[in-house]
Scaffold this active site. Structure first.
Site, PDB file in Angstrom:
ATOM      1  N   THR A  27      41.315  31.888   6.658  1.00 32.02           N
ATOM      2  CA  THR A  27      42.763  31.594   6.549  1.00 32.02           C
ATOM      3  C   THR A  27      43.216  31.477   5.694  1.00 32.02           C
ATOM      4  O   THR A  27      42.471  30.585   5.092  1.00 32.02           O
ATOM      5  CB  THR A  27      42.876  30.775   8.218  1.00 32.02           C
ATOM      6  OG1 THR A  27      42.766  29.847   7.818  1.00 32.02           O
ATOM      7  CG2 THR A  27      41.922  31.739   9.950  1.00 32.02           C
ATOM      8  N   VAL A  86      36.519  22.906   4.938  1.00 38.67           N
ATOM      9  CA  VAL A  86      38.280  22.289   5.031  1.00 38.67           C
ATOM     10  C   VAL A  86      37.822  23.635   3.609  1.00 38.67           C
ATOM     11  O   VAL A  86      37.357  22.940   2.537  1.00 38.67           O
ATOM     12  CB  VAL A  86      37.900  20.722   4.328  1.00 38.67           C
ATOM     13  CG1 VAL A  86      39.785  20.741   4.182  1.00 38.67           C
ATOM     14  CG2 VAL A  86      37.588  20.314   5.938  1.00 38.67           C
ATOM     15  N   LYS A  87      39.730  24.016   3.721  1.00 40.91           N
ATOM     16  CA  LYS A  87      40.306  24.365   2.704  1.00 40.91           C
ATOM     17  C   LYS A  87      41.159  23.723   2.099  1.00 40.91           C
ATOM     18  O   LYS A  87      42.150  24.068   2.166  1.00 40.91           O
ATOM     19  CB  LYS A  87      40.084  26.162   2.998  1.00 40.91           C
ATOM     20  CG  LYS A  87      40.616  26.945   2.269  1.00 40.91           C
ATOM     21  CD  LYS A  87      41.060  28.059   2.622  1.00 40.91           C
ATOM     22  CE  LYS A  87      41.174  29.264   1.499  1.00 40.91           C
ATOM     23  NZ  LYS A  87      42.104  31.026   2.319  1.00 40.91           N
ATOM     24  N   VAL A  88      40.800  23.809   0.035  1.00 40.71           N
ATOM     25  CA  VAL A  88      41.149  22.415  -0.506  1.00 40.71           C
ATOM     26  C   VAL A  88      41.472  23.308  -1.790  1.00 40.71           C
ATOM     27  O   VAL A  88      40.962  24.298  -1.998  1.00 40.71           O
ATOM     28  CB  VAL A  88      40.330  20.937  -1.059  1.00 40.71           C
ATOM     29  CG1 VAL A  88      41.054  20.873  -1.725  1.00 40.71           C
ATOM     30  CG2 VAL A  88      39.915  21.286   0.448  1.00 40.71           C
TER      31      VAL A  88
END
Ligand code: E4P
Length: 222
Positions: A27, A86-88
């Site tokens: 997402t 965790v999208k960073v």
């Protein structure tokens, strides 16, 4: 090759899951906004719902762009479910945060990657996934697939564990080419996954099989 679906739409996620070929979800803040999901509590609850539908990894993106903020948000997101990734974003504080998360055993997806140099940094920082955006590169007259080839080559050469997650996939040829080039994962909208099903010879062949079967049944019953 793993198939992730790139959406926050629960119906699309469920449909891909029902097909039996789904390995995860990605997402981003735009996709969450498209579903009308706003406010920390609602966002967290929505990620929990996605995790209930799928068996695989679910990328949830941080909004913060400073190191402390990324760490705080990332830890909150990781607490939602063990399969949250965790999208960073690929920024300086993001790279530092990738390193921190990898030391904590928290899975990460380094997003907004548009060059081999950025992918190299993400791997050095210990990212679980790196997301090169093919379609957006194509949009600015740069060959997105060539970047996938470059990153796969570099990661293979140095045996990095970071998985190449081809993102911003717009059509089935992107997906097939990514498979040929050895991308570990492709994330795309539901219509691209379903597009793989289609071939006119399959449709006409099936029609002929069913018509022949029907004729034979009628002859047997006559
Ligand atoms: C990746 O994780 C992104 O969510 C996504 O693939 C971006 O795709 P777009 O360029 O179609 O917005």
């Amino acid at each position: 090759m793993k198939f992730f679906i790139d959406t926050a739409n629960l119906n699309d996620i469920q449909e891909a899951q029902n097909l039996g070929v789904l390995d995860g979800v990605t997402t981003n803040p735009s996709l969450m906004a498209k579903e009308g999901i706003t406010g920390r509590t609602n966002v967290m609850a929505h990620y929990a719902k996605i995790c209930d539908i799928v068996d695989g990894d679910v990328s949830a993106e941080v909004i913060a762009t400073d190191y402390e903020g990324i760490i705080r948000e990332g830890e909150e997101l990781a607490d939602i479910h063990p399969r949250i990734v965790v999208k960073v974003p690929m920024i300086k504080d993001g790279v530092r945060a990738l390193k921190y998360f990898s030391q904590q055993g928290i899975k990460t997806n380094c997003t907004l990657v548009f060059s081999a140099g950025q992918a190299l940094l993400a791997a050095k920082a210990g990212a679980t996934y790196v997301s090169p955006f093919i379609g957006r590169l194509d949009d600015v007259s740069t060959d997105g697939l060539q970047l996938i080839e470059q990153i796969v080559h570099i990661y293979d050469t140095y045996k990095f564990n970071t998985q190449v997650l081809a993102a911003s996939i717009r059509h089935t040829m992107h997906l097939i080419k990514c498979a040929e080039l050895g991308a570990d994962v492709a994330t795309c909208p539901l219509n691209v996954i379903l597009g793989l099903l289609k071939h006119p010879l399959t449709d006409s062949g099936l029609q002929k099989f069913l018509a022949d079967h029907q004729k034979a049944q009628e002859a047997a019953n006559a």
